[in-house]
Write a protein that holds these residues in place. Sequence first.
Motif, PDB file in Angstrom:
ATOM      1  N   ALA A  50     -12.630  20.846  34.759  1.00  0.00           N
ATOM      2  CA  ALA A  50     -13.318  21.698  34.109  1.00  0.00           C
ATOM      3  C   ALA A  50     -13.141  21.777  32.488  1.00  0.00           C
ATOM      4  CB  ALA A  50     -12.833  23.152  34.459  1.00  0.00           C
ATOM      5  N   ASP A  51     -12.264  21.219  32.126  1.00  0.00           N
ATOM      6  CA  ASP A  51     -12.018  20.540  30.558  1.00  0.00           C
ATOM      7  C   ASP A  51     -11.964  21.972  29.955  1.00  0.00           C
ATOM      8  OD1 ASP A  51     -11.711  19.000  28.259  1.00  0.00           O
ATOM      9  OD2 ASP A  51     -13.886  18.877  27.960  1.00  0.00           O
ATOM     10  N   LEU A  52     -11.271  22.953  30.186  1.00  0.00           N
ATOM     11  CA  LEU A  52     -11.191  24.132  29.477  1.00  0.00           C
ATOM     12  C   LEU A  52     -10.071  24.132  28.624  1.00  0.00           C
ATOM     13  CD1 LEU A  52     -11.009  26.546  32.523  1.00  0.00           C
ATOM     14  CD2 LEU A  52     -13.157  25.894  31.119  1.00  0.00           C
ATOM     15  N   SER A  53     -10.063  24.900  27.443  1.00  0.00           N
ATOM     16  CA  SER A  53      -9.048  24.861  26.189  1.00  0.00           C
ATOM     17  C   SER A  53      -8.095  25.939  26.752  1.00  0.00           C
ATOM     18  CB  SER A  53      -9.617  25.172  25.016  1.00  0.00           C
ATOM     19  OG  SER A  53     -10.411  23.999  24.702  1.00  0.00           O
ATOM     20  N   GLY A  54      -6.764  26.032  26.288  1.00  0.00           N
ATOM     21  CA  GLY A  54      -5.964  27.093  26.530  1.00  0.00           C
ATOM     22  C   GLY A  54      -5.343  27.694  25.399  1.00  0.00           C
ATOM     23  N   ARG A  55      -4.912  28.885  25.623  1.00  0.00           N
ATOM     24  CA  ARG A  55      -4.027  29.664  24.490  1.00  0.00           C
ATOM     25  C   ARG A  55      -3.068  30.641  25.130  1.00  0.00           C
ATOM     26  NH1 ARG A  55      -6.616  34.440  20.632  1.00  0.00           N
ATOM     27  NH2 ARG A  55      -4.748  34.816  19.448  1.00  0.00           N
ATOM     28  N   LEU A  56      -1.801  30.155  24.697  1.00  0.00           N
ATOM     29  CA  LEU A  56      -0.727  31.203  25.153  1.00  0.00           C
ATOM     30  C   LEU A  56      -0.887  32.602  24.295  1.00  0.00           C
ATOM     31  CD1 LEU A  56       1.622  31.376  27.253  1.00  0.00           C
ATOM     32  CD2 LEU A  56       3.230  30.446  25.462  1.00  0.00           C
ATOM     33  N   LEU A  57      -0.934  33.597  24.864  1.00  0.00           N
ATOM     34  CA  LEU A  57      -1.124  34.813  24.315  1.00  0.00           C
ATOM     35  C   LEU A  57       0.293  35.874  24.150  1.00  0.00           C
ATOM     36  CD1 LEU A  57      -4.481  36.157  25.821  1.00  0.00           C
ATOM     37  CD2 LEU A  57      -3.888  34.757  23.447  1.00  0.00           C
ATOM     38  N   HIS A  58       1.177  35.355  25.279  1.00  0.00           N
ATOM     39  CA  HIS A  58       2.423  36.209  25.467  1.00  0.00           C
ATOM     40  C   HIS A  58       3.372  35.284  26.170  1.00  0.00           C
ATOM     41  CE1 HIS A  58       4.489  39.951  25.532  1.00  0.00           C
ATOM     42  NE2 HIS A  58       5.144  39.742  26.892  1.00  0.00           N
ATOM     43  N   ASP A  59       4.721  35.450  25.588  1.00  0.00           N
ATOM     44  CA  ASP A  59       5.758  34.830  26.382  1.00  0.00           C
ATOM     45  C   ASP A  59       7.111  35.550  26.149  1.00  0.00           C
ATOM     46  OD1 ASP A  59       7.755  33.045  27.366  1.00  0.00           O
ATOM     47  OD2 ASP A  59       7.316  31.394  26.003  1.00  0.00           O
ATOM     48  N   GLU A  60       7.380  36.233  26.941  1.00  0.00           N
ATOM     49  CA  GLU A  60       8.657  37.171  26.859  1.00  0.00           C
ATOM     50  C   GLU A  60       9.446  37.246  27.900  1.00  0.00           C
ATOM     51  OE1 GLU A  60       8.022  40.843  24.735  1.00  0.00           O
ATOM     52  OE2 GLU A  60       7.419  39.845  22.682  1.00  0.00           O
TER      53      GLU A  60
END
Length: 237
Positions: free
Chosen positions: A214-224
């Motif tokens: 699918a060649d999607l781009s990602g973004r990490l919005l939260h990591d706790e």
Amino acid sequence: MLVAAAVCPCPPLLVPEVAAGAAHEMDAARAACYDALAVLAAARPDRLVVLGPAEQFARGGYPQGASGSFRGFGVDLDVRLGKGAAEGRELPPSLAVGAWLLERTEWSAAPVEGLGVGEPLAPERCAAAGQDLVGSGAGDRLALLVLGDGSNCRTVKAPGYFDERAAAFDADAARALGDADPASVLALDAEIAYELGASGRSSWQVLAGAAQGADLSGRLLHDEAPYGVGYFVASWS
């Protein structure tokens, strides 16, 4: 084809009525989930599948309008998966949290269905399930709301107590999810994930199967990990 995905944690504490006086401790996670769902809506999907971990009796598909509740957590709060009403078994807790998120954000972008995923499902079977989701839509624009938590062994007060492997596992998972990297998500070790209580592993790997090609781009919005449990929010589009 898969056009977007939102990865969110699924502790019932995400629901303010369940968290009660501690609700503010999950404010950042909630806000990140709302942002991820906004990306899903902006992708203009034809259908949305909400998937999350489920015990054996609760695995499989759920139609739009399936109901769930948080009574098992001491709160008289009911939810439905999308609009309408459907008879049948009650949503598992993970999908109930997903239904609550959709209600809270007033989801109306596409019809909704649910899928309860078995935590022990092997990575290759998870990938196949994801590919089946894409293939079942006859070319529809598919979006996924993927529920699941990281390791529950981050601290000595965590539900699974402390395991020195937990931080590294969660870091790998967060990186793979944030990069929208299907190969790295599928490389997460299922046995170690089970030992560390990472309930999201199977759901994430279903997503990875659906996202192949699918060649999607990602973004990490939260990591706790506020309670010694890894909570990640990521957006794929």
